[in-house]
Design a protein around this motif. Structure first.
Motif, PDB file in Angstrom:
ATOM      1  N   THR A  15      -3.163   3.518   4.186  1.00  0.00           N
ATOM      2  CA  THR A  15      -2.231   2.958   3.202  1.00  0.00           C
ATOM      3  C   THR A  15      -2.631   3.224   1.753  1.00  0.00           C
ATOM      4  OG1 THR A  15      -3.323   0.793   3.153  1.00  0.00           O
ATOM      5  CG2 THR A  15      -1.558   1.104   4.781  1.00  0.00           C
ATOM      6  N   LEU A  16      -3.789   3.856   1.538  1.00  0.00           N
ATOM      7  CA  LEU A  16      -4.261   4.136   0.186  1.00  0.00           C
ATOM      8  C   LEU A  16      -5.087   5.424   0.214  1.00  0.00           C
ATOM      9  CD1 LEU A  16      -4.316   2.526  -2.639  1.00  0.00           C
ATOM     10  CD2 LEU A  16      -6.716   2.189  -2.092  1.00  0.00           C
ATOM     11  N   ILE A  29      -1.008   4.474  -3.667  1.00  0.00           N
ATOM     12  CA  ILE A  29      -0.552   3.547  -2.628  1.00  0.00           C
ATOM     13  C   ILE A  29       0.356   4.360  -1.705  1.00  0.00           C
ATOM     14  CG2 ILE A  29       0.652   1.394  -2.130  1.00  0.00           C
ATOM     15  CD1 ILE A  29       0.165   0.679  -5.146  1.00  0.00           C
ATOM     16  N   ARG A  31       2.481   3.547   1.098  1.00  0.00           N
ATOM     17  CA  ARG A  31       3.338   2.753   1.977  1.00  0.00           C
ATOM     18  C   ARG A  31       4.792   2.949   1.554  1.00  0.00           C
ATOM     19  NH1 ARG A  31       2.677  -2.960   2.558  1.00  0.00           N
ATOM     20  NH2 ARG A  31       3.174  -2.613   4.733  1.00  0.00           N
ATOM     21  N   THR A  42      -4.161  -2.962   2.150  1.00  0.00           N
ATOM     22  CA  THR A  42      -4.052  -2.125   0.956  1.00  0.00           C
ATOM     23  C   THR A  42      -4.726  -2.788  -0.239  1.00  0.00           C
ATOM     24  OG1 THR A  42      -1.950  -1.322   1.849  1.00  0.00           O
ATOM     25  CG2 THR A  42      -2.423  -0.812  -0.452  1.00  0.00           C
TER      26      THR A  42
END
Length: 84
Positions: A15-16, A29, A31, A42
């Motif tokens: 997610t990162l 980021i 997502r 995250t």
């Protein structure tokens, strides 16, 4: 890839992503399906990325970006925020 490009794989998660480009740390980021809203995983990964940035004297700038069409919609209220 340019020679000054390096993934910080120990900091990146699904997610990162964290990339080092010379003296710049790029934190993205990842997502996009949730408009990059932050969940606990995250947020914890971002905390580790910022701690890494602050502890590395060779890094001068950190850039925060969002994958896809949205930068960040804020907290993911559906997921909630709990310590992981």
């Amino acid at each position: 890839l340019p020679s000054n490009f390096r993934m910080s794989s120990h900091l990146s998660t699904d997610t990162l992503t964290v990339e080092r480009r010379g003296n710049v740390l790029l934190v993205t980021i990842n997502r996009p399906d949730n408009m990059n809203a932050l969940d606990s995983k995250t947020a914890n990964a971002m905390d580790a990325a910022w701690a890494h940035f602050e502890s590395d004297p060779d890094l001068c700038v950190a850039v925060l970006a969002g994958a896809g069409k949205a930068f960040c919609a804020g907290f993911d209220l559906k997921a909630g925020l709990t310590k992981q």
